[in-house]
Design an enzyme around this catalytic site. Sequence first.
Site, PDB file in Angstrom:
ATOM      1  N   VAL A  18      66.681 -35.085  54.300  1.00 26.20           N
ATOM      2  CA  VAL A  18      67.638 -34.982  53.200  1.00 26.20           C
ATOM      3  C   VAL A  18      67.137 -35.732  51.977  1.00 26.20           C
ATOM      4  CG1 VAL A  18      69.991 -35.490  52.459  1.00 26.20           C
ATOM      5  CG2 VAL A  18      69.570 -34.677  54.792  1.00 26.20           C
ATOM      6  N   LYS A 106      78.190 -39.622  58.324  1.00 29.50           N
ATOM      7  CA  LYS A 106      79.488 -39.311  58.946  1.00 29.50           C
ATOM      8  C   LYS A 106      79.916 -40.369  59.960  1.00 29.50           C
ATOM      9  CE  LYS A 106      76.772 -35.791  60.950  1.00 29.50           C
ATOM     10  NZ  LYS A 106      75.970 -35.796  59.771  1.00 29.50           N
ATOM     11  N   LYS A 206      83.218 -35.958  62.152  1.00 25.31           N
ATOM     12  CA  LYS A 206      83.644 -35.109  61.028  1.00 25.31           C
ATOM     13  C   LYS A 206      85.145 -34.859  61.085  1.00 25.31           C
ATOM     14  CE  LYS A 206      79.086 -32.933  60.749  1.00 25.31           C
ATOM     15  NZ  LYS A 206      78.238 -31.880  61.354  1.00 25.31           N
ATOM     16  N   GLY A 303      70.944 -29.284  57.404  1.00 22.32           N
ATOM     17  CA  GLY A 303      69.660 -28.936  56.802  1.00 22.32           C
ATOM     18  C   GLY A 303      69.416 -29.767  55.562  1.00 22.32           C
TER      19      GLY A 303
END
Lengths: 427, 427
Positions: A18, A106, A206, A303
């Site tokens: 990322v 998260k 989440k 991704g």
Amino acid sequence: MKEGRKPVRVAMLGRGTVGAQVMRLLDSQADDLAARVGAPIELAGVAVRRPNRHPDVPSHLLTTDAEALVRSDVDIVVEVVGGIEPVRGLLVTALRSGKSVVTANKALLAEHAADLFAAAESAGADLYFEAAVAGAIPLVRPLRESLAGDRINRVMGIVNGTTNFILSAMDATGASYAETLDEAARLGYAEADPTADVDGYDAASKAAILASIAFHTRVTAADVYREGIAAVTPADIAAAKTLGRTIKLLAICERIHDSVAVRVHPAMIPRTHPLASVGGAYNAVFVEADAAGSLMFYGQGAGGAPTASAVLGDLVAVARNKVSGGRGPGESSYAELSVQPIAQVNTRYHVSLDVADRAGVLSSVASVFADHDVSIAAVSQQGRGTDASLVIVTHSAPDEALRSTVDKVAGMPSVHEVASVMRVEGE
Amino acid sequence: MKEGRKPVRVAMLGRGTVGAQVMRLLDSQADDLAARVGAPIELAGVAVRRPNRHPDVPSHLLTTDAEALVRSDVDIVVEVVGGIEPVRGLLVTALRSGKSVVTANKALLAEHAADLFAAAESAGADLYFEAAVAGAIPLVRPLRESLAGDRINRVMGIVNGTTNFILSAMDATGASYAETLDEAARLGYAEADPTADVDGYDAASKAAILASIAFHTRVTAADVYREGIAAVTPADIAAAKTLGRTIKLLAICERIHDSVAVRVHPAMIPRTHPLASVGGAYNAVFVEADAAGSLMFYGQGAGGAPTASAVLGDLVAVARNKVSGGRGPGESSYAELSVQPIAQVNTRYHVSLDVADRAGVLSSVASVFADHDVSIAAVSQQGRGTDASLVIVTHSAPDEALRSTVDKVAGMPSVHEVASVMRVEGE
């Protein structure tokens, strides 16, 4: 773009998949970002563990001292490391000194949101975390802002790509969970240690974040009832197919009067349900609100590039706030709702049994359901010689009543095997 | 909620279906809204044309003098009247005096966004308009904010419920456009004067707004190529069905190098496309961005309560900005892209012809396509005695080349009739 405007200085913690995409976008979109923010964004430093692994990053930007970087003269800290410590401490330090934080973490938010928001509040800093839930799909901002004038009743979705890939593949091939997990790992859809995904921890984090912002209350990962997909069998998949259903790992956040219930578990949904066609690594989330009705959000849930897109959107927002002197929404937890344990939550069960094919079996099984006040919605029995397959779908009832019913039924002499038990959603 | 905080005073212009729902939510959600804003929201007045039509509104709130209300001591103006004048003048007055504006007025924004944003900029006021596009679906905020760090390439969606209802019904029943429109009017899905919907004006306004915010450039309704659904025939519907397609009125906003193309027209899409299953009065919009990939947003595109939900979300945001001293995003039009006329836009055509069933016809028709540099993707010919049905689907080519090809083919002696011509999207 205002010329000569003082740049907004950004520290980045971490530079994995990322982080690399965030750097790429900061570079390739620099002019556009400056125009949207009203000032250029300047990368002040990148904290990594092993600088020699990042030969493509200018060496003056790299540091192993994340603490010093966070305490330096930067305006915003972007965190893409993951994990709890030392990140929690670093972000609290940043927020307390008035630096805004954009994070994709998260697990951290699902456990320590209260600490982070308190630190942000103390210094008037922003805490943004769109990338922490469902990658590129705008979900945190719609829930925190677009629906701020509405009352959200339910959030239900597919928020983990790995498990969705595995369940989609099991549905397509009929293969076992273990075989399919191996295949997913080979194709790069599952991590070397897939625990966080397949056991539902990732989805539970989440779900905790979604429930917190949807219902204006504090929900942590520990409040979330969680079942992973490891126990899903080819028999479950086959049973679902017979009934025109498919199995998905769902995160479900419900408001029930003055409490909330948050759960992650595999469930059968009708093949005609919009979530049924969400395949592979995609995510999709349904939101039901009083005035807005049903909304759905769909896109890539993970991704490097999709997650980086969400990070950058947040970065533009907090940078704009820095430039304009404003602030984004803080923690909204005024509702202080209690968390309902799964035992009390109303769910529906699908139960497939192998029973003895003789008179009286159906009536004795049905009487167990009746004894537990569980109403039967549909039943089908199919003889197979001395055995019969008996499939029962219930109406909704407290989960503990459904469980006790299944336990009781499993112990009956005329029931040879409980072939499949699965909750049913989306009808 | 901070006790004793000075209320944020709101003036409302108009009180139709949406206005009544906004008032209902302001009342029923008052405590929640105050907690989310950090101060109570107080309705200071409601400007209407005929006060005696609103007996349920406390009479001290009602006024026929919208101008005086806007100039009074209010912080925010909520506009749910619609139309261009006198609303444009009132909102410019409000914005210039530093009052923030929340509006659901798509026609106004599609024509006069530049004026409104300039007025907002001059006084540091906010202009929010989530309700102007696709009702309750969060779309303006995701495009303006969530994707602010990404590059959007395409926005394609169903943004008008009336036409979607009519086309869905024509697809289901095979009835004509005129019959179906009558039915839609009877059921309340079409207005007494349906022009704005069926001729695509409503969708074109929304497309202009979406393109402006997606591509950071100014696009007005006049820049949008527009075809309505009145010319869609049962033959078109039947032709689409034969090919596994269905017909939808699409709004398509594309970025093509340094220009944009924005168009609204009926198009055939595959029945497997996610937009194909968007039925009745629902809206759905696809967004394609460089890093985020494909995103979809789905929900109720119109109606009092859903639209009011979007208005309230904006109202909370601008009220929070008033309380915290911040500002939302202003106009972003730095990209200054040119608008490409439809003639130059690459599209694909489906053409159904009734031709003479004799040797050489296919080759002479195909040569017309070749003469115009239009490549054929698929062709099928079916004899019916002396006639034959010839269906051609092209590859993409400039729209003007496709049109000229069809005009030329229509004039050929061996072509008895052009049964259906329709653009093809989504494959």
